[in-house]
Design a protein around this motif. Structure first.
Motif, PDB file in Angstrom:
ATOM      1  N   GLN A 296      56.643  15.151  81.355  1.00  0.00           N
ATOM      2  CA  GLN A 296      57.949  15.119  80.780  1.00  0.00           C
ATOM      3  C   GLN A 296      58.935  15.743  81.644  1.00  0.00           C
ATOM      4  OE1 GLN A 296      58.407  12.990  77.990  1.00  0.00           O
ATOM      5  NE2 GLN A 296      56.367  12.656  78.549  1.00  0.00           N
ATOM      6  N   SER A 297      60.182  15.517  81.288  1.00  0.00           N
ATOM      7  CA  SER A 297      61.457  15.961  82.235  1.00  0.00           C
ATOM      8  C   SER A 297      61.172  17.535  82.662  1.00  0.00           C
ATOM      9  CB  SER A 297      62.691  15.726  81.684  1.00  0.00           C
ATOM     10  OG  SER A 297      62.944  14.473  81.180  1.00  0.00           O
ATOM     11  N   LYS A 298      61.115  18.390  81.899  1.00  0.00           N
ATOM     12  CA  LYS A 298      60.861  19.706  81.947  1.00  0.00           C
ATOM     13  C   LYS A 298      59.807  20.251  82.987  1.00  0.00           C
ATOM     14  CE  LYS A 298      63.551  21.357  78.007  1.00  0.00           C
ATOM     15  NZ  LYS A 298      63.560  22.060  76.450  1.00  0.00           N
ATOM     16  N   GLN A 299      58.759  19.654  82.553  1.00  0.00           N
ATOM     17  CA  GLN A 299      57.515  19.714  83.463  1.00  0.00           C
ATOM     18  C   GLN A 299      57.857  19.362  84.928  1.00  0.00           C
ATOM     19  OE1 GLN A 299      55.015  17.688  80.696  1.00  0.00           O
ATOM     20  NE2 GLN A 299      53.610  19.310  80.462  1.00  0.00           N
TER      21      GLN A 299
ATOM     22  N   ILE B 196      60.500  19.185  86.381  1.00  0.00           N
ATOM     23  CA  ILE B 196      61.290  20.026  87.082  1.00  0.00           C
ATOM     24  C   ILE B 196      60.690  21.524  87.616  1.00  0.00           C
ATOM     25  CG2 ILE B 196      63.605  21.395  86.696  1.00  0.00           C
ATOM     26  CD1 ILE B 196      64.486  19.222  84.847  1.00  0.00           C
ATOM     27  N   ARG B 197      60.168  21.603  86.547  1.00  0.00           N
ATOM     28  CA  ARG B 197      59.264  23.199  87.161  1.00  0.00           C
ATOM     29  C   ARG B 197      58.309  22.698  88.304  1.00  0.00           C
ATOM     30  NH1 ARG B 197      58.445  23.854  81.205  1.00  0.00           N
ATOM     31  NH2 ARG B 197      56.451  23.098  81.444  1.00  0.00           N
TER      32      ARG B 197
ATOM     33  N   LYS C 199      62.628  23.095  91.184  1.00  0.00           N
ATOM     34  CA  LYS C 199      62.253  24.420  90.027  1.00  0.00           C
ATOM     35  C   LYS C 199      63.175  25.476  90.109  1.00  0.00           C
ATOM     36  CE  LYS C 199      59.248  26.433  93.645  1.00  0.00           C
ATOM     37  NZ  LYS C 199      57.906  26.512  94.094  1.00  0.00           N
TER      38      LYS C 199
ATOM     39  N   LYS D 277      67.154  25.162  87.621  1.00  0.00           N
ATOM     40  CA  LYS D 277      67.106  24.881  86.262  1.00  0.00           C
ATOM     41  C   LYS D 277      68.535  25.572  85.463  1.00  0.00           C
ATOM     42  CE  LYS D 277      63.184  27.105  85.794  1.00  0.00           C
ATOM     43  NZ  LYS D 277      61.853  27.660  85.321  1.00  0.00           N
TER      44      LYS D 277
END
Length: 291
Positions: free
Chosen positions: A225-228, A230-231, A237, A240
């Motif tokens: 998913q999106s947050k994953q 980006i991390r 990363k 954020k």
């Protein structure tokens, strides 16, 4: 060169190439356009606070020396619809052997707006039945003098001169992450096809009050998913804290095997139906100049 005048014509899809074809043909013909999804197809636009952005990673660029001469022709025709172009201000990288001489970032929002405003024959319908003869074509049992299809479509079979031709397109899903950032220091990338470990095609576009990022997710990361994403991204990363909004979207392609598409084109030879190769913009533009 095919001469079309005073004909009833149908066009499937609203990618930029098919829209340009529509505007050319409508001058002397009656033209229906079929689109059961979003205007623009894989080039469609999204909007954030009255600012348009592209949630996918498509560009207009020459991939060989022969295509270079069409770039300025394309620029001039798009300018007639109020489309703007700019020179890339950051990194611009293609994974091809050919290095283009003329590179631009195109804003096609006005082309789509003009189409929505001026096309009064848009049909939000899915094509189910296609029957082709030497003299005409029936789409969903409606007769047309000439029909144009893009190279990607989801019709499973056609009847061509009383024989059945199976197409069986395969569904392919591409994942794209769009991020809206506050104005901040970000990688200076206008377009690249090798962004980092998570995204292949990607770009940053600076607007007045924000910066847009769009990246196509590599195959191995499609389950996240999106947050994953980006991390896990080497280049995103640490960004954020400047994110206003992030959205993961999926685009469903109907891919036709190359050999099947070539056989179909041969079957359609000398009929009143044409397949426009729409997978590469400049090459497609060369083709529609025949009409």
């Amino acid at each position: 060169m095919i001469s079309l005048k005073n004909k009833k014509i149908a066009i499937l899809g609203t990618s930029p190439i098919m829209i340009l074809l529509y505007f050319r043909l409508k001058k002397q013909n009656f033209v229906d356009v079929f689109e059961n999804l979003k205007i623009g197809g894989a080039w469609y636009l999204d909007k954030y606070k009255k600012k348009y952005f592209t949630p996918h990673n498509n560009i207009i660029v020459a991939l060989n020396n022969n295509e270079e001469k069409y770039i300025e022709l394309i620029n001039k025709e798009l300018a007639n619809f109020g489309c703007k172009k700019t020179k890339p201000k950051g990194k611009y990288q293609l994974l091809t052997n050919y290095i283009p001489k003329n590179t631009y970032i195109h804003d096609l929002s006005n082309l789509f707006l003009q189409f929505k405003k001026r096309c009064n024959s848009l049909k939000k319908k899915k094509i189910i039945s296609v029957k082709v003869s030497f003299d005409n074509v029936y789409l969903n049992n409606v007769k047309y003098d000439y029909v144009f299809f893009p190279s990607c479509f989801d019709v499973t079979k056609m009847h061509i001169n009383k024989s059945s031709f199976k197409i069986n397109p395969v569904k392919s899903i591409s994942h794209h992450l769009t991020i809206v950032y506050k104005i901040s220091k970000l990688p200076n990338i206008s377009y690249t096809e090798n962004f980092d470990n998570v995204f292949d095609r990607a770009y940053f576009r600076k607007s007045k009050n924000c910066i847009f990022f769009t990246g196509r997710v590599r195959r191995n990361f499609k389950k996240f998913q999106s947050k994953q994403l980006i991390r896990m991204s080497n280049l995103l990363k640490n960004t954020k804290n400047n994110i206003i909004k992030a959205k993961l979207n999926k685009y469903y392609h109907s891919i036709i095997e190359k050999s099947v598409l070539n056989d179909l084109k041969l079957k359609l030879n000398k009929t009143n139906m044409s397949i426009i190769e729409t997978r590469q913009f400049v090459n497609s533009y060369k083709l529609i100049n025949k009409f």
